[in-house]
Design a protein around this motif. Structure first.
Motif, PDB file in Angstrom:
ATOM      1  N   VAL A   1       0.839  -1.205   0.000  1.00 10.02           N
ATOM      2  CA  VAL A   1       0.000   0.000   0.000  1.00 10.02           C
ATOM      3  C   VAL A   1       0.872   1.252   0.000  1.00 10.02           C
ATOM      4  O   VAL A   1       0.605   2.211  -0.740  1.00 10.02           O
ATOM      5  N   ILE A   2       1.921   1.271   0.798  1.00 12.80           N
ATOM      6  CA  ILE A   2       2.819   2.436   0.850  1.00 12.80           C
ATOM      7  C   ILE A   2       3.530   2.619  -0.488  1.00 12.80           C
ATOM      8  O   ILE A   2       3.637   3.744  -0.999  1.00 12.80           O
ATOM      9  N   ALA A   3       3.993   1.529  -1.087  1.00 17.67           N
ATOM     10  CA  ALA A   3       4.660   1.617  -2.387  1.00 17.67           C
ATOM     11  C   ALA A   3       3.705   2.149  -3.449  1.00 17.67           C
ATOM     12  O   ALA A   3       4.091   2.981  -4.285  1.00 17.67           O
ATOM     13  N   LYS A   4       2.455   1.697  -3.429  1.00 12.98           N
ATOM     14  CA  LYS A   4       1.464   2.178  -4.397  1.00 12.98           C
ATOM     15  C   LYS A   4       1.227   3.671  -4.228  1.00 12.98           C
ATOM     16  O   LYS A   4       1.128   4.413  -5.209  1.00 12.98           O
ATOM     17  N   GLN A   5       1.168   4.153  -3.004  1.00 14.34           N
ATOM     18  CA  GLN A   5       0.979   5.577  -2.757  1.00 14.34           C
ATOM     19  C   GLN A   5       2.181   6.394  -3.247  1.00 14.34           C
ATOM     20  O   GLN A   5       2.013   7.452  -3.855  1.00 14.34           O
ATOM     21  N   LEU A   6       3.381   5.907  -2.991  1.00 11.08           N
ATOM     22  CA  LEU A   6       4.585   6.607  -3.441  1.00 11.08           C
ATOM     23  C   LEU A   6       4.649   6.675  -4.963  1.00 11.08           C
ATOM     24  O   LEU A   6       5.012   7.713  -5.528  1.00 11.08           O
TER      25      LEU A   6
ATOM     26  N   GLY B   1       2.097   6.647  -6.944  1.00  9.11           N
ATOM     27  CA  GLY B   1       1.073   7.616  -7.333  1.00  9.11           C
ATOM     28  C   GLY B   1       1.550   9.047  -7.196  1.00  9.11           C
ATOM     29  O   GLY B   1       1.269   9.895  -8.048  1.00  9.11           O
ATOM     30  N   ILE B   2       2.291   9.341  -6.137  1.00  3.22           N
ATOM     31  CA  ILE B   2       2.826  10.686  -5.934  1.00  3.22           C
ATOM     32  C   ILE B   2       3.835  11.036  -7.024  1.00  3.22           C
ATOM     33  O   ILE B   2       3.803  12.126  -7.599  1.00  3.22           O
ATOM     34  N   VAL B   3       4.720  10.098  -7.340  1.00  6.07           N
ATOM     35  CA  VAL B   3       5.719  10.329  -8.391  1.00  6.07           C
ATOM     36  C   VAL B   3       5.036  10.545  -9.739  1.00  6.07           C
ATOM     37  O   VAL B   3       5.412  11.445 -10.504  1.00  6.07           O
ATOM     38  N   ASN B   4       4.011   9.739 -10.042  1.00  4.33           N
ATOM     39  CA  ASN B   4       3.288   9.907 -11.309  1.00  4.33           C
ATOM     40  C   ASN B   4       2.582  11.256 -11.369  1.00  4.33           C
ATOM     41  O   ASN B   4       2.576  11.911 -12.409  1.00  4.33           O
TER      42      ASN B   4
ATOM     43  N   GLN C   1       3.477  14.039  -9.923  1.00  2.00           N
ATOM     44  CA  GLN C   1       4.498  15.056 -10.164  1.00  2.00           C
ATOM     45  C   GLN C   1       4.932  15.055 -11.625  1.00  2.00           C
ATOM     46  O   GLN C   1       5.166  16.111 -12.213  1.00  2.00           O
ATOM     47  N   MET C   2       5.039  13.869 -12.215  1.00  7.08           N
ATOM     48  CA  MET C   2       5.423  13.769 -13.626  1.00  7.08           C
ATOM     49  C   MET C   2       4.346  14.395 -14.510  1.00  7.08           C
ATOM     50  O   MET C   2       4.653  15.127 -15.451  1.00  7.08           O
ATOM     51  N   TYR C   3       3.061  14.149 -14.213  1.00  6.16           N
ATOM     52  CA  TYR C   3       1.975  14.736 -14.998  1.00  6.16           C
ATOM     53  C   TYR C   3       1.998  16.255 -14.924  1.00  6.16           C
ATOM     54  O   TYR C   3       1.840  16.933 -15.930  1.00  6.16           O
ATOM     55  N   VAL C   4       2.207  16.798 -13.731  1.00  2.00           N
ATOM     56  CA  VAL C   4       2.251  18.253 -13.566  1.00  2.00           C
ATOM     57  C   VAL C   4       3.435  18.842 -14.325  1.00  2.00           C
ATOM     58  O   VAL C   4       3.310  19.875 -14.994  1.00  2.00           O
ATOM     59  N   ARG C   5       4.587  18.192 -14.260  1.00  2.00           N
ATOM     60  CA  ARG C   5       5.777  18.665 -14.969  1.00  2.00           C
ATOM     61  C   ARG C   5       5.535  18.681 -16.481  1.00  2.00           C
ATOM     62  O   ARG C   5       5.857  19.652 -17.166  1.00  2.00           O
ATOM     63  N   GLU C   6       4.929  17.626 -17.014  1.00  2.00           N
ATOM     64  CA  GLU C   6       4.645  17.573 -18.452  1.00  2.00           C
ATOM     65  C   GLU C   6       3.590  18.602 -18.849  1.00  2.00           C
ATOM     66  O   GLU C   6       3.691  19.222 -19.901  1.00  2.00           O
ATOM     67  N   TYR C   7       2.600  18.793 -18.001  1.00  2.00           N
ATOM     68  CA  TYR C   7       1.572  19.803 -18.261  1.00  2.00           C
ATOM     69  C   TYR C   7       2.202  21.179 -18.383  1.00  2.00           C
ATOM     70  O   TYR C   7       1.913  21.930 -19.320  1.00  2.00           O
ATOM     71  N   LYS C   8       3.074  21.512 -17.454  1.00  3.13           N
ATOM     72  CA  LYS C   8       3.733  22.823 -17.484  1.00  3.13           C
ATOM     73  C   LYS C   8       4.590  22.986 -18.728  1.00  3.13           C
ATOM     74  O   LYS C   8       4.651  24.058 -19.324  1.00  3.13           O
TER      75      LYS C   8
ATOM     76  N   PHE D   1       7.143   2.491 -15.297  1.00  2.81           N
ATOM     77  CA  PHE D   1       8.112   2.418 -16.383  1.00  2.81           C
ATOM     78  C   PHE D   1       7.788   3.368 -17.532  1.00  2.81           C
ATOM     79  O   PHE D   1       8.562   3.507 -18.460  1.00  2.81           O
ATOM     80  N   ALA D   2       6.650   4.029 -17.478  1.00  2.00           N
ATOM     81  CA  ALA D   2       6.179   4.831 -18.604  1.00  2.00           C
ATOM     82  C   ALA D   2       6.742   6.251 -18.548  1.00  2.00           C
ATOM     83  O   ALA D   2       7.015   6.788 -17.483  1.00  2.00           O
ATOM     84  N   LYS D   3       6.884   6.832 -19.732  1.00  3.24           N
ATOM     85  CA  LYS D   3       7.303   8.224 -19.879  1.00  3.24           C
ATOM     86  C   LYS D   3       6.449   8.860 -20.970  1.00  3.24           C
ATOM     87  O   LYS D   3       5.996   8.181 -21.887  1.00  3.24           O
ATOM     88  N   PHE D   4       6.280  10.169 -20.864  1.00  2.00           N
ATOM     89  CA  PHE D   4       5.622  10.891 -21.950  1.00  2.00           C
ATOM     90  C   PHE D   4       6.596  11.008 -23.109  1.00  2.00           C
ATOM     91  O   PHE D   4       7.751  11.340 -22.931  1.00  2.00           O
TER      92      PHE D   4
END
Length: 121
Positions: A14-19, A21-24, A26-33, A81-84
């Protein structure tokens, strides 16, 4: 003791899944910007395709005022493993172009275009 180890294992999952999710997020926000940086006009849309089985896709798209695709980035794969990646083969096409329907990422792209035009301007 086996029950305790099982509980610890579930908590770690559960903790790994949450971490992840947080990293993903941040990646979405970075790509959006990155996508909206320097855009003076046009529309931005996010499309998501989630099949019941298989690999999903997320599409960020920028469409100009004439309806042509200016930028497109697609994330496809398993979450950690995914990247934009830039998806250049549809750049310059109008959103009404029939070639978009034949594209292999059509469902995510179509969802992004619908969201871009659904936004109130």
């Amino acid at each position: 003791m086996n029950g305790f180890l099982f509980i610890v294992f579930l908590v770690i999952i559960v903790i790994a899944k949450q971490l992840i999710g947080i990293v993903n997020s941040q990646m979405y926000v970075r790509e959006y910007k990155r996508m909206i940086e320097g855009q003076k006009s046009g529309r931005f849309g996010v499309g998501v395709y989630r099949p019941k089985l298989g690999i999903g896709e997320v599409c960020f798209i920028v469409v100009d005022d004439e309806g042509k695709v200016k930028q497109c980035r697609i994330l496809r794969g398993l979450s950690i493993f995914a990247k934009f990646r830039d998806y250049d083969c549809i750049l310059g096409l109008k959103v009404t172009d029939k070639r978009l329907v034949a594209d292999r990422h059509f469902k995510a792209i179509d969802d992004a275009i619908r969201h871009a035009y659904a936004a109130v301007s």
